[in-house]
Design a protein around this motif. Structure first.
Motif, PDB file in Angstrom:
ATOM      1  N   GLY A 112      13.954  19.384 155.366  1.00 19.13           N
ATOM      2  CA  GLY A 112      15.457  19.604 154.738  1.00 19.13           C
ATOM      3  C   GLY A 112      16.078  19.666 155.686  1.00 19.13           C
ATOM      4  O   GLY A 112      16.869  21.006 154.702  1.00 19.13           O
ATOM      5  N   ARG A 113      15.518  20.729 156.968  1.00 13.74           N
ATOM      6  CA  ARG A 113      16.606  21.118 157.902  1.00 13.74           C
ATOM      7  C   ARG A 113      16.706  22.974 157.639  1.00 13.74           C
ATOM      8  O   ARG A 113      17.382  23.427 157.631  1.00 13.74           O
ATOM      9  CB  ARG A 113      17.749  20.917 158.036  1.00 13.74           C
ATOM     10  N   ARG A 114      15.129  23.112 157.405  1.00 20.73           N
ATOM     11  CA  ARG A 114      15.079  24.475 156.574  1.00 20.73           C
ATOM     12  C   ARG A 114      15.300  25.135 157.753  1.00 20.73           C
ATOM     13  O   ARG A 114      15.213  25.099 158.962  1.00 20.73           O
ATOM     14  CB  ARG A 114      13.732  24.676 156.352  1.00 20.73           C
ATOM     15  N   ILE A 115      16.316  26.409 157.514  1.00 25.13           N
ATOM     16  CA  ILE A 115      16.657  27.628 158.284  1.00 25.13           C
ATOM     17  C   ILE A 115      15.452  28.231 159.058  1.00 25.13           C
ATOM     18  O   ILE A 115      14.864  28.768 157.902  1.00 25.13           O
ATOM     19  CB  ILE A 115      17.960  27.868 157.843  1.00 25.13           C
ATOM     20  N   HIS A 118      14.333  34.226 160.185  1.00 28.19           N
ATOM     21  CA  HIS A 118      13.668  35.207 161.177  1.00 28.19           C
ATOM     22  C   HIS A 118      14.314  35.325 162.586  1.00 28.19           C
ATOM     23  O   HIS A 118      14.180  35.776 163.415  1.00 28.19           O
ATOM     24  CB  HIS A 118      12.496  35.024 160.997  1.00 28.19           C
ATOM     25  N   GLU A 122      16.482  37.612 164.437  1.00 27.98           N
ATOM     26  CA  GLU A 122      16.490  38.188 165.657  1.00 27.98           C
ATOM     27  C   GLU A 122      17.529  38.188 167.193  1.00 27.98           C
ATOM     28  O   GLU A 122      17.609  39.161 167.325  1.00 27.98           O
ATOM     29  CB  GLU A 122      14.606  38.233 165.616  1.00 27.98           C
TER      30      GLU A 122
ATOM     31  N   TYR B 195       4.289  30.601 149.783  1.00 24.75           N
ATOM     32  CA  TYR B 195       5.863  30.263 149.965  1.00 24.75           C
ATOM     33  C   TYR B 195       6.284  32.619 150.635  1.00 24.75           C
ATOM     34  O   TYR B 195       7.019  32.283 152.053  1.00 24.75           O
ATOM     35  CB  TYR B 195       6.530  29.875 149.407  1.00 24.75           C
ATOM     36  N   PHE B 198       4.544  33.004 153.478  1.00 20.90           N
ATOM     37  CA  PHE B 198       4.646  32.462 154.795  1.00 20.90           C
ATOM     38  C   PHE B 198       5.816  32.913 155.679  1.00 20.90           C
ATOM     39  O   PHE B 198       5.883  33.373 156.838  1.00 20.90           O
ATOM     40  CB  PHE B 198       5.441  31.157 154.170  1.00 20.90           C
ATOM     41  N   VAL B 199       7.097  33.524 154.541  1.00 21.81           N
ATOM     42  CA  VAL B 199       8.148  34.143 155.417  1.00 21.81           C
ATOM     43  C   VAL B 199       8.038  35.267 156.125  1.00 21.81           C
ATOM     44  O   VAL B 199       8.572  35.734 157.200  1.00 21.81           O
ATOM     45  CB  VAL B 199       9.237  34.142 154.047  1.00 21.81           C
ATOM     46  N   GLU B 202       6.586  34.883 159.303  1.00 20.90           N
ATOM     47  CA  GLU B 202       7.582  34.605 160.369  1.00 20.90           C
ATOM     48  C   GLU B 202       8.270  35.552 160.502  1.00 20.90           C
ATOM     49  O   GLU B 202       8.650  35.494 161.186  1.00 20.90           O
ATOM     50  CB  GLU B 202       8.481  33.276 159.514  1.00 20.90           C
ATOM     51  N   ARG B 203       8.325  36.662 159.271  1.00 20.26           N
ATOM     52  CA  ARG B 203       9.288  37.258 160.047  1.00 20.26           C
ATOM     53  C   ARG B 203       9.022  38.795 160.435  1.00 20.26           C
ATOM     54  O   ARG B 203       9.359  39.330 161.327  1.00 20.26           O
ATOM     55  CB  ARG B 203       9.875  38.055 159.017  1.00 20.26           C
ATOM     56  N   SER B 205       6.052  38.000 162.657  1.00 21.92           N
ATOM     57  CA  SER B 205       6.082  36.603 164.224  1.00 21.92           C
ATOM     58  C   SER B 205       7.951  37.905 165.455  1.00 21.92           C
ATOM     59  O   SER B 205       7.767  37.234 166.395  1.00 21.92           O
ATOM     60  CB  SER B 205       6.138  35.192 163.990  1.00 21.92           C
ATOM     61  N   THR B 206       8.535  38.064 163.976  1.00 20.24           N
ATOM     62  CA  THR B 206       9.714  37.879 165.106  1.00 20.24           C
ATOM     63  C   THR B 206      10.307  39.043 164.925  1.00 20.24           C
ATOM     64  O   THR B 206      11.183  40.031 165.327  1.00 20.24           O
ATOM     65  CB  THR B 206      10.878  37.064 164.790  1.00 20.24           C
ATOM     66  N   THR B 208      11.452  41.013 162.907  1.00 17.56           N
ATOM     67  CA  THR B 208      12.069  41.846 162.024  1.00 17.56           C
ATOM     68  C   THR B 208      10.995  42.278 160.294  1.00 17.56           C
ATOM     69  O   THR B 208      10.605  42.364 160.799  1.00 17.56           O
ATOM     70  CB  THR B 208      12.513  40.473 161.112  1.00 17.56           C
ATOM     71  N   TYR B 255      15.735  25.585 146.316  1.00 18.15           N
ATOM     72  CA  TYR B 255      15.157  25.087 147.822  1.00 18.15           C
ATOM     73  C   TYR B 255      16.407  24.811 149.603  1.00 18.15           C
ATOM     74  O   TYR B 255      17.077  25.181 149.908  1.00 18.15           O
ATOM     75  CB  TYR B 255      14.266  24.377 148.166  1.00 18.15           C
ATOM     76  N   THR B 258      19.649  27.409 148.946  1.00 15.58           N
ATOM     77  CA  THR B 258      19.422  28.399 150.272  1.00 15.58           C
ATOM     78  C   THR B 258      18.721  28.884 151.359  1.00 15.58           C
ATOM     79  O   THR B 258      18.884  29.790 151.791  1.00 15.58           O
ATOM     80  CB  THR B 258      18.577  29.957 148.712  1.00 15.58           C
ATOM     81  N   GLN B 259      17.913  27.236 151.384  1.00 14.64           N
ATOM     82  CA  GLN B 259      16.370  27.788 152.427  1.00 14.64           C
ATOM     83  C   GLN B 259      17.349  26.381 153.923  1.00 14.64           C
ATOM     84  O   GLN B 259      16.623  26.804 154.751  1.00 14.64           O
ATOM     85  CB  GLN B 259      15.430  27.523 152.281  1.00 14.64           C
ATOM     86  N   THR B 260      18.391  25.761 153.549  1.00 12.78           N
ATOM     87  CA  THR B 260      18.405  25.031 154.671  1.00 12.78           C
ATOM     88  C   THR B 260      20.186  24.676 154.701  1.00 12.78           C
ATOM     89  O   THR B 260      20.461  25.924 154.662  1.00 12.78           O
ATOM     90  CB  THR B 260      17.860  23.389 153.780  1.00 12.78           C
TER      91      THR B 260
END
Lengths: 260, 398
Positions: A112-115, A118, A122, B195, B198-199, B202-203, B205-206, B208, B255, B258-260
């Motif tokens: 769904g084109r998840r933003i 992170h 950065e 989830y 996972f987040v 992700e954070r 890895s950069t 953050t 979802y 807030t996530q897309t």
């Protein structure tokens, strides 16, 4: 070759002539200041270059190629980014969301084109730091930030896509003394990166400090063009207000500029 | 906009401003939860039956329709529009679905799909007129009246469809057995924790800033809500299907908002249309999407309601449903001015309004008390919204 070249741009709103056959060119590593009184057509010109408005007639060339800037997105893709006077920030979004608005980094279609927040955070840290914009938190809605911080975010936003030409509409108007110096510094840095910069300003002090070339508009027409060091403050004021009209004071720089 | 710039540093310095800043953004749900706690305490002190498992189960069934419709309304409010027609639309969609499934003998899933399609088609037309430039208040007000006529067309000559004893009635009466419900809660908790992990990865890895606390605390909260909810709601016959429908819709809406990228654009359009337009956000398309979501929500709400009431009639979607749905969204913390709020406001607001009417009925108080209380809560909620939008407690201090 110019990064951006406008030829004979005209624009009418109803019966009102906003721009009449205006020429403008910006080279790489050059700061061009656009000056003019209220209603001179500066804002209309900015809107045309940033893809918000389309010209009635005239040609826009980007890096020598004819371009149709039909939308803000088209202008951005052509490598032109604009920082509007009102900053055009969404007050309810935070710094990261504003920086990447319209150019988010997102995942595949199935998500769904998840933003990729992170990655964006950065990148935002890096770009804000490079211009020393200090924020308490990247998650605060920008309505809660100071005028200088908001200006910083707006300018950083223009740099996210690494544009060739950056247009700054009255970048120092709402700022205090030290923040103004910072922004002027930043304009020099943009130029040193080899970008073309167009600064719209009322402030003659700012213009003299940053501009390599000054273009004056009055009542929708280009009335004068000066190179650095070839003008006095009163030349600028005269060109803006038409006070020296009929004076033989059309400077040598103007004709030279027209032939560019 | 420039005035907002000027007032921002001031509001930060006053204690009131700081409090306002605290309850905007992510913490906007907290005042609503406090109000909910107060309402529950007051009614519980009057009657201990109020917080019995049976009554809480009843309450969730009562608010399901309002919550689903309010969810659609939230999307429309977030882009700075309003809708008055979706309640009647829900009746129209329910009439279509029930007519097809019961009278025409169409397979239930197909009937449901047709009803959802019809709902979205009608809101699409409304949205096109709105993006053409007619204010949404007028378009949907007119739309409401037209739909009141349309429901008479869609219903058979006797103006009612009874769904009692059909598969249609099972939508609301089905209950997921307790065992399966606990499995669902466990799956939900594990999926959420995964989830968050996972987040977290992700954070990291950069580079953050983050900490394992960001996995543990929200996961424990989700586990408490899910298992507590399942424990409470399965005391009777198992987890009611409408509750599951609401939960799944909220999950999907959470979802996407807030996530897309879609979610960011949704808020951007509501926050500042011109800024969004300049940034390349397709403003008109975002408005249309919101109305399409509303159409789908209205159809689902109408079918759940029809299934629970065992029929569709001319009064389906009439009455206080529309105002309750808007009130729920606003009481839950979604701004009428666009750009602020979250999908949780739909369920929280529906809970507040449902809790009041449920409590009033349980205590045998007169109906006017319910109206007084609901109306007062709505006005207070909008007043809070005005203060938050203005960024100041007092008028004229911009």
């Amino acid at each position: 070759m110019s990064l951006l070249e406008l030829t004979k741009i005209s624009k009418h709103f109803g019966g009102v002539r906003a721009l009449h056959e205006v020429d403008l060119s910006v080279d790489a590593g050059e700061v061009v200041a656009l000056i003019g009184d209220n209603g001179a057509g500066k804002s209309t010109l900015v809107k045309i270059v940033s893809g918000v408005e389309s010209p009635d007639t005239g040609e826009i060339r980007v890096r020598g190629e004819s371009a149709r800037l039909v939308s803000p997105r088209a202008a951005a893709e052509a490598g032109i980014r604009t920082v509007f006077q009102d900053l055009s920030l969404c007050d309810n979004l935070d710094a990261v969301q504003n920086l990447f608005l319209g150019q988010e980094k997102y995942g595949p279609m199935w998500s769904g084109r998840r933003i990729r927040r992170h990655v964006m955070e950065e990148h935002a840290h890096r770009i804000l730091e490079s211009l020393s914009v200090k924020l308490r938190s990247l998650n605060t809605p920008v309505v809660a930030l100071s005028g200088g911080q908001r200006q910083g975010i707006a300018i950083c936003r223009a740099l996210i896509s690494d544009p060739a030409v950056v247009i700054l509409d009255e970048p120092t108007a709402a700022l205090g003394v030290s923040q103004r110096a910072e922004v002027l510094d930043l304009i020099h840095r943009l130029r040193d990166q080899g970008r073309g910069v167009v600064v719209i300003s009322h402030d003659m002090k700012d213009v003299r400090q940053v501009a390599d070339r000054v273009v004056a508009l009055r009542l929708g027409s280009k009335v004068a063009e000066f190179r650095r060091g070839e003008y006095t403050p009163s030349d600028l004021v005269g060109a803006m207000t038409g006070a020296h009209e009929g004076d033989s004071s059309v400077p040598a720089g103007a004709t030279e500029g027209d032939e560019l | 906009m420039s005035t907002a710039t000027a007032s921002a540093p001031d509001t930060q310095r006053t204690p009131a401003g700081r409090a306002i800043e605290m309850v905007t953004g992510g913490n906007r749900s907290i005042p609503v939860l406090i109000v909910l706690a107060i309402i529950w305490t007051v009614f519980y002190s009057q009657s201990s039956a109020y917080l019995s498992f049976q009554n809480i189960t009843n309450l969730t069934l009562q608010i399901a329709t309002t919550a689903i419709l309010a969810l659609g309304v939230v999307f429309v409010l977030l882009v700075g529009e309003i809708d008055l027609s979706s309640a009647v639309l829900s009746g129209v969609c329910a009439a279509i679905a029930a007519g097809l499934a019961v009278n025409s003998g169409l397979a239930l899933p197909l009937a449901i799909a047709v009803a959802i399609g019809a709902g979205m088609a009608i809101t699409l037309i409304e949205a096109l007129v709105i993006t053409f430039g007619v204010p949404s208040l007028i378009v949907t007000l007119g739309g409401m009246v037209i739909l009141q006529g349309l429901i008479l067309v869609v219903l058979p000559p006797e103006f009612t469809v009874s769904v009692a004893g059909t598969s249609f009635a099972k939508i609301a009466s089905t209950a997921v057995p307790a065992g399966a419900s606990y499995v669902l809660a466990a799956v939900g908790t594990v999926a959420f924790a995964a989830y968050r992990f996972f987040v977290y990865r992700e954070r990291i890895s950069t580079g953050t800033r983050t900490s394992p606390v960001s996995i543990v605390v929200p996961s424990v909260l989700v586990a408490v809500v899910l298992f507590g909810g399942v424990y409470t709601l399965t005391r009777q016959r198992g987890l009611p299907m409408p509750v599951l429908i609401v939960a799944v819709m909220l999950l999907i809406a959470w979802y996407f908002t807030t996530q897309t990228r879609y979610g960011i654009h949704l808020y951007a359009v509501g926050g500042d249309r011109e800024a969004a337009q300049r940034a390349g956000v397709p403003v008109r398309r975002m408005v249309i999407y919101s109305f399409l979501i509303l159409g789908a929500c209205a159809a689902v709400a109408g079918m759940v309601d029809a299934s629970r009431q065992l029929g569709v009639s001319v009064t389906s979607g009439a009455g206080p449903l529309m105002l309750n749905a808007i009130a729920a969204a606003v009481v839950g913390g979604t701004s009428l001015f666009g750009g602020r709020g979250s999908i949780w406001s739909a369920i929280l607001g529906a809970l507040v309004i449902g809790s009041i009417s449920n409590g009033v009925q349980l205590l045998g108080l007169t109906t006017e008390v319910q109206y007084f209380a609901t109306g007062a809560v709505l006005i207070i909620a909008v007043a809070v919204d005005v203060v938050l939008t203005r960024g100041s407690l007092w008028p004229g201090r911009r």
